[in-house]
Write a protein that holds these residues in place. Structure first.
Motif: not given
Length: 168
Positions: A99-110
């Motif tokens: 989830e962290l990689a996913f969130a980071g890729k799209f700049q979605l927050g924590p």
């Protein structure tokens, strides 16, 4: 493509409707609720909406024990399906559950912010119509079980329509 992703893509392709109406959503929702009540003692929420208007076509709990968190998961899974036009189980597998990689890729927050890449969000597609026309979400079981029950029920529904047992 990772074999798991190829299988999920094939499932999504098989689960394409000839048409999708409020009657379709009602039949699917009732079939899902019946299946879940027989298969598990875990409480779950079923939610079916149209994509373009957020119109709610079906929403039910399978029994006591669901809460506001289930509805938050429904909303997050729904948003993910609409944004990426893919099941949340496919997204989960594509990003290996990170989830962290996913969130980071799209700049979605924590942890993905308003989006969830847990199984249980499924795109509704109709033959001859471009894009996702609706979203089916199950929240309450494991990620894989949430996804699998949706696929099983859609396939059962489509078989019943093809055999004439149900009207489309």
């Amino acid at each position: 493509m990772v074999p798991q992703l190829a299988e999920i893509a094939a499932e999504e392709a098989r689960c394409t409707f000839n048409r999708f109406t409020a009657e379709t959503a009602w039949a699917l929702g009732c079939m899902l609720r019946d299946r879940l009540r027989k298969a598990s003692t875990k409480p779950a929420v079923i939610n079916i909406t149209l994509a373009n208007s957020d119109q709610l076509l079906f929403h039910a709990a399978t029994g006591p024990g669901t809460g506001p968190d289930n509805d938050q998961w429904v909303a997050r899974k729904r948003r993910a399906v609409l944004r990426w036009s893919s099941s949340t189980w496919a997204l989960h597998n594509k990003y290996k559950g990170d989830e962290l990689a996913f969130a980071g890729k799209f700049q979605l927050g924590p942890r993905g912010g308003d989006y969830a890449i847990h199984g249980g969000g499924f795109p509704v597609r109709v033959k001859g119509v471009e894009g996702v026309v609706g979203v089916i979400v199950v929240s309450g079981l494991t990620m894989q079980e949430d996804h699998e029950v949706i696929v099983e029920v859609i396939e059962e529904y489509l078989q019943k329509v093809a055999s004439g047992e149900l009207q489309d």
